[in-house]
Write a protein that holds these residues in place. Sequence first.
Motif, PDB file in Angstrom:
ATOM      1  N   CYS A   5       0.813  -1.262   0.043  1.00 14.09           N
ATOM      2  CA  CYS A   5       0.152  -0.114   0.013  1.00 14.09           C
ATOM      3  C   CYS A   5       0.838   1.242  -0.082  1.00 14.09           C
ATOM      4  O   CYS A   5       0.553   2.167  -0.610  1.00 14.09           O
ATOM      5  CB  CYS A   5      -0.955   0.034   1.337  1.00 14.09           C
ATOM      6  SG  CYS A   5      -2.243  -0.988   1.218  1.00 14.09           S
ATOM      7  N   MET A  44      -8.291   2.409   4.987  1.00 14.16           N
ATOM      8  CA  MET A  44      -8.276   1.419   3.885  1.00 14.16           C
ATOM      9  C   MET A  44      -9.001   0.112   4.523  1.00 14.16           C
ATOM     10  O   MET A  44      -8.872   0.035   5.643  1.00 14.16           O
ATOM     11  CB  MET A  44      -6.796   1.082   3.551  1.00 14.16           C
ATOM     12  CG  MET A  44      -6.107   2.332   2.996  1.00 14.16           C
ATOM     13  SD  MET A  44      -4.226   1.457   2.426  1.00 14.16           S
ATOM     14  CE  MET A  44      -3.746   0.750   3.873  1.00 14.16           C
ATOM     15  N   VAL A  46      -9.840   2.397  -0.445  1.00 15.30           N
ATOM     16  CA  VAL A  46      -9.268   3.458   0.050  1.00 15.30           C
ATOM     17  C   VAL A  46     -10.109   4.622   0.058  1.00 15.30           C
ATOM     18  O   VAL A  46     -10.731   5.262  -0.958  1.00 15.30           O
ATOM     19  CB  VAL A  46      -7.938   3.773  -0.715  1.00 15.30           C
ATOM     20  CG1 VAL A  46      -7.238   4.729  -0.003  1.00 15.30           C
ATOM     21  CG2 VAL A  46      -7.115   2.425  -0.967  1.00 15.30           C
ATOM     22  N   HIS A  69      -0.841   4.433  -1.678  1.00 11.76           N
ATOM     23  CA  HIS A  69      -2.324   4.387  -1.148  1.00 11.76           C
ATOM     24  C   HIS A  69      -2.451   5.065   0.145  1.00 11.76           C
ATOM     25  O   HIS A  69      -3.322   5.823   0.389  1.00 11.76           O
ATOM     26  CB  HIS A  69      -2.943   3.209  -1.030  1.00 11.76           C
ATOM     27  CG  HIS A  69      -3.122   2.435  -2.398  1.00 11.76           C
ATOM     28  ND1 HIS A  69      -3.760   3.029  -3.378  1.00 11.76           N
ATOM     29  CD2 HIS A  69      -2.823   1.172  -3.027  1.00 11.76           C
ATOM     30  CE1 HIS A  69      -3.909   2.253  -4.610  1.00 11.76           C
ATOM     31  NE2 HIS A  69      -3.242   0.934  -4.233  1.00 11.76           N
ATOM     32  N   LEU A 117      -9.208  -3.659  -2.436  1.00 14.42           N
ATOM     33  CA  LEU A 117      -8.852  -2.950  -1.442  1.00 14.42           C
ATOM     34  C   LEU A 117      -9.722  -1.691  -1.740  1.00 14.42           C
ATOM     35  O   LEU A 117      -9.684  -1.011  -2.687  1.00 14.42           O
ATOM     36  CB  LEU A 117      -7.429  -2.610  -1.471  1.00 14.42           C
ATOM     37  CG  LEU A 117      -6.877  -1.535  -0.462  1.00 14.42           C
ATOM     38  CD1 LEU A 117      -7.027  -2.074   0.831  1.00 14.42           C
ATOM     39  CD2 LEU A 117      -5.522  -1.042  -1.149  1.00 14.42           C
TER      40      LEU A 117
END
Length: 749
Positions: A213, A252, A283, A218, A281
């Motif tokens: 990540c 997240m 975010v 992210h 995932l």
Amino acid sequence: MDASVENNVKTVRRSKEDKKVLRKQLKASHTLLKHEGISTAQQPTKSLVVANGGLGNGVSREELSAALKEMGELETLIMHPHKPYAFVTYRSEESARKAHIHLNGEKLQCGETSVTLYLSYVDSVTCEEEASVPLPEGLVLVEDFVSPEEEALLLAAIDWSSTINDVTAQKALKHRRVKHYGFEFRYDNNNVDKDKPLPAGIPRDCLPVLERCVKNKHIDIMPDQLTVNQYESGQGIPPHVDTHSAFEDPIMSLSLGAKTVMEFRHPDGLLAAVVLPERSLLVMKGESRYLWTHGITPRKFDTVPARDPQSPAHTAPDLGTHSNLTLSKRGTRTSFTFRKIRHEPCRCAFPSACDSQGAPPAPSPPSPPSLPCCHADAALLEKEYVHRVYNAIASHFSSTRHSPWPRVCHFLSSLPPGSVLADVGCGNGKYLGVNPAVIAIGCDRSSALVQICAERGFQAFVSDALSVPLQTASCDACISIAVIHHFSTQERRLAAVQELVRLLKPGGRALIYVWAFEQEYNKQRSKYLKDQNNEHPENHSTPGNTPEDSQEPHRKSSIPTSRHLEDNYTPVDNIQDGTEGKLSVHTNRTAFNTQDLLVPWHLKEGKKQVEEESGEGGKKERRKEKSRKTSGSASSAYSSSSIDKLDCKTDPSPGLDSNMSSGAGLDTSDATRSPDSKPSPSGDTSQASSSTLVSELESIPAPVFHRYYHVFQQGELEQLCTQEAGVTVQSSYHDQGNWCVILEKVTQS
């Protein structure tokens, strides 16, 4: 038998079956026109409307398409969200004729249940498109972020069997299981205690995912708090914004095990529903993290695109058209939500939603009431959790109570002409006009419902069921349908029976219905439970309104004697007690685990408001307008502000006529389907029953009210009635999830 005679008999039998199918097909067409404004055609066309073949009654695109394709090549298949019908257009009129002939009256197996299809021709099919709703600003969805091997490793790292709560702060919440790592999130104040880190930090198996990540930008820094939620099918989480002062930006969430749909709502009402595939995932940054609420509606099925969206980073799944929607059954989903603890006040650009900048904190859910310990407490509980609620929901409640129940009708029809009948807890008065040869009068604790009775031309007045202002021994018969279960103590339930007996003349009879703890009886599940797998996806939590008098009686079930039932009445040992005597909130369409509980009612305020503003003339005008369009317009659940209709299929219910307006099944194949059409757990209100304006906040567009119930165990109602001297129980039976008795007054009390 002679061969020619046998063939003739078969022909007659086929003819009878054909006539039966034709009757039900015509009834389905009438219902579509009445409730949906859909006009059917007499002459064959290439297009058909398929009653019972919709997403709204549990039919997936794949299941329906497979059956339709056997008749010929399809041009289009349109399935509106929440609707119990679909539109199909074939490449040729010949294929449409073949489908009309061979699929009418045929059963389609859908998972564990089946539906009966009824097809009618339509001149044309139009499908209004809704504009796609862009994802909230700052929201990013990355599919297949972890591999199946990583998914298995992460799920194995969470030990749900552990009882060491001080290490991971494991919790069993109402709708899900939760574990906290690093810091515990406190649901009592929606914050974290930043000075008390947990002994267990984020599991090491998560570190490779978090490093990826950071690498993919992210996040900038590693999280120090993890919340793991495990959702079984049908569970969800209320809409919320993660507390600004508790966590940094971004947040997240990793979805593992199964897909789901998460709904994001802007304060102005705009809704974006996002399909979260397994191993994806999510975010949340900026506006999507700070301003939009996010939540998961509790339900067992989601309406989703038949194929996963290919560009999730730009728009929500495009459900503006209804050409590729299907149903997705939820499985067990585990989410890993990673956050960074905030140590300074939040200075975000959304002060109206920021607790650090003076915005009011999110309200905590109200504490459930306790079981009453005295008469005064009981009266107060009923006032708050029955009386006030029924006055608030009267219009919507009445709209779900159309047809009287067969066995109640049989009792009423058996009364001699000129008999005096008292309906104690008459609700909207649906039983007051069943037998025009009797003198019927009703009473109810809800003034709003009594007003509805008056508007329908019935004689009714406001009264508590414990003190009915009628003379002693003035009635030949009394009925109490779905009333006594609203009284919160044994003494008050007995007093309600005694008041019925007081009103009866010697020889007079009373019919009493109460909701049963046993929703499965004689190896048959009640309609209330059977519909849990069939419910409209949006109503599953909501399960919505799902009461006892919307269920269908077993017309062929045996009627045990009162002695048989009484001898079998023993308190259930494994019934769960509420926390510290608190009443629990029941999950609709599930078996009961306690006798005293609160049952949600999901109010359709929008529908009520439209009816009030437009009046009958307005409704007729709208129906005419709808009839000009074959399919009408159906807003997508992913771009409309109305997610939960519940319930409410809230709730599906048996009758064809009413199912159409609720989005439930259209199945008319069962001769034993219930006459009531819409679900809703409390039967007709009553008496001293009461429930409160306790709004649940879990269902966003419609408020949720909670009504108190005491569900009766087998034999309990008979035992209650026989405590009154001068009374005999003539018969007792189980009627689709209700215990029922007919008692007779043998002496003057």
